[in-house]
Write a protein that holds these residues in place. Structure first.
Motif, PDB file in Angstrom:
ATOM      1  N   TYR A 115      36.647   4.737 -25.217  1.00 37.25           N
ATOM      2  CA  TYR A 115      36.412   5.732 -24.168  1.00 37.25           C
ATOM      3  C   TYR A 115      37.659   6.573 -23.930  1.00 37.25           C
ATOM      4  CZ  TYR A 115      35.411   7.721 -19.579  1.00 37.25           C
ATOM      5  OH  TYR A 115      35.227   8.588 -18.533  1.00 37.25           O
ATOM      6  N   ARG A 129      37.938  10.844 -24.734  1.00 33.50           N
ATOM      7  CA  ARG A 129      38.123  11.844 -23.685  1.00 33.50           C
ATOM      8  C   ARG A 129      39.164  12.868 -24.109  1.00 33.50           C
ATOM      9  NH1 ARG A 129      35.262  13.340 -21.171  1.00 33.50           N
ATOM     10  NH2 ARG A 129      36.132  13.526 -19.077  1.00 33.50           N
ATOM     11  N   GLN A 134      31.753  10.409 -27.924  1.00 33.45           N
ATOM     12  CA  GLN A 134      31.964  11.842 -28.069  1.00 33.45           C
ATOM     13  C   GLN A 134      30.659  12.618 -28.114  1.00 33.45           C
ATOM     14  OE1 GLN A 134      34.499  11.934 -31.601  1.00 33.45           O
ATOM     15  NE2 GLN A 134      36.261  12.505 -30.343  1.00 33.45           N
ATOM     16  N   ALA A 145      29.077  16.793 -22.388  1.00 28.80           N
ATOM     17  CA  ALA A 145      30.223  16.969 -21.494  1.00 28.80           C
ATOM     18  C   ALA A 145      29.795  17.286 -20.072  1.00 28.80           C
ATOM     19  CB  ALA A 145      31.128  18.074 -22.039  1.00 28.80           C
ATOM     20  N   PHE A 179      29.986  14.325 -17.701  1.00 30.79           N
ATOM     21  CA  PHE A 179      31.331  14.011 -17.214  1.00 30.79           C
ATOM     22  C   PHE A 179      31.770  15.012 -16.140  1.00 30.79           C
ATOM     23  CE2 PHE A 179      31.149  12.339 -21.548  1.00 30.79           C
ATOM     24  CZ  PHE A 179      31.573  11.034 -21.344  1.00 30.79           C
ATOM     25  N   LYS A 216      32.700  14.202 -12.266  1.00 35.40           N
ATOM     26  CA  LYS A 216      33.989  14.592 -11.701  1.00 35.40           C
ATOM     27  C   LYS A 216      33.799  15.396 -10.425  1.00 35.40           C
ATOM     28  CE  LYS A 216      38.392  16.672 -13.053  1.00 35.40           C
ATOM     29  NZ  LYS A 216      39.128  17.361 -14.150  1.00 35.40           N
ATOM     30  N   GLU A 258      37.547   7.865 -13.645  1.00 37.37           N
ATOM     31  CA  GLU A 258      37.225   7.534 -15.039  1.00 37.37           C
ATOM     32  C   GLU A 258      36.522   6.192 -15.160  1.00 37.37           C
ATOM     33  OE1 GLU A 258      37.381   9.449 -17.489  1.00 37.37           O
ATOM     34  OE2 GLU A 258      38.623  11.087 -16.756  1.00 37.37           O
ATOM     35  N   THR A 318      32.971   6.524 -13.914  1.00 39.62           N
ATOM     36  CA  THR A 318      32.200   7.298 -14.894  1.00 39.62           C
ATOM     37  C   THR A 318      31.819   6.437 -16.094  1.00 39.62           C
ATOM     38  OG1 THR A 318      33.372   9.317 -14.244  1.00 39.62           O
ATOM     39  CG2 THR A 318      32.224   9.345 -16.352  1.00 39.62           C
TER      40      THR A 318
END
Length: 304
Positions: A109, A113, A174, A178, A181, A185, A191, A194
């Motif tokens: 992870y 990122r 990956q 996105a 995430f 946030k 993190e 998440t």
């Protein structure tokens, strides 16, 4: 619409209608492949339950026992060392797989990122170890220098993270959009939160596959116990199986006070029984995880 037209519509344009001869060859090939896989395991299983006289008369094997008996299994468990070896194997597999999964998930992870400080050098270092693994002597020196010899820690800590499994899991992470995430946030999630609330629920397939890879590796390993331990009481089941089967030792070993003494004769049935005991646990787990293989491995391998 007729059945023939519907069948043509379901097949791609480039795929011809299967011929009876082709279908028959495929069926025979499938049957032959299944027999090649099943027959050896059946011979091992039948031999382990066959009487000693039948096994000796047939040259060490039996296709069908004249009388089903559990004498070989009673003999194995009465000695005590196989029971302890199974507990050692089970404990190392469960603890090692848990530690490996936790460490692999966290490192994968972090490397997945964007903007992680030192992420690229660490990834290059991981790939370097994947291409050029440490040899037996350096590994032994590290384990001995850290005081882990003759401890159960030496059976899984030296191989806690597998580079291939790490690359697969990083690629899977990956592939997660996105936007997920970013929304986490915005909601104020850190993190760790998440990872736990968003990433892990979406990664059940790759976690199951990587977990099985680790579990099979720990369960089947026999060499580290020989390399890092001097006490036979710490041997896992696979090391004992190697002693019985590969070296063709026809005697059960009773370990008392670190001294090994031969106490009972072990025919071929005992060797086969040990093989069954070493194989069945993985066979029982695999069907429940098989459906995750295609999704977990292929999706995780798209990116690297």
């Amino acid at each position: 619409m007729s059945a023939d037209v519907m069948q043509r519509a379901e097949r791609p344009a480039w795929m011809e209608k299967p011929r009876p001869v082709t279908q028959g060859v495929k069926g025979l090939t499938l049957v032959f492949t299944v027999l090649v896989v099943i027959v050896p395991f059946w011979v091992v299983l039948a031999t382990s339950f066959a009487p000693d006289k039948q096994v000796i008369a047939n040259g060490g094997y039996a296709l069908w026992p004249d009388r089903w008996t559990t004498n070989a299994y009673d003999l194995i468990f009465s000695g005590g060392q196989i029971t302890r070896a199974m507990l050692v194997s089970g404990g190392v597999t469960v603890v090692g797989t848990t530690f490996s999964l936790v460490c692999t998930i966290m490192l994968a992870y972090a490397l997945a990122r964007p903007g992680v400080v030192g992420g690229k050098p660490v990834m290059l270092l991981v790939l370097f170890t994947f291409l050029f693994p440490a040899g037996m002597i350096p590994s032994f020196l590290v384990v001995n220098g850290m005081g882990m010899r003759n401890t159960y820690w030496a059976l899984f800590l030296p191989v806690l993270i597998n580079a291939f499994n790490l690359v697969v899991m990083r690629g899977f992470f990956q592939g997660i959009p996105a936007e997920l995430f970013e929304s986490a946030k915005i909601d104020g999630a850190g993190e760790l939160r998440t990872l736990v609330t968003i990433v892990l629920p979406l990664s059940k397939a790759v976690i199951a596959v990587v977990g099985l890879f680790y579990a099979v590796g720990y369960w089947n390993d026999f060499f580290r116990a020989i390399l890092y331990t001097d006490q036979a009481t710490m041997w896992p089941l696979q090391t004992w199986m190697r002693t019985y089967v590969v070296q063709s030792q026809n005697s059960l070993i009773s370990v008392q006070g670190g001294v090994s003494e031969q106490i009972q004769f072990a025919p071929q049935t005992v060797n086969m029984a040990v093989v069954v005991l070493a194989t069945v646990p993985i066979l029982c787990v695999y069907p429940f995880i098989q459906r995750y293989f295609t999704k977990g491995v292929l999706t995780g391998a798209v990116k690297s």
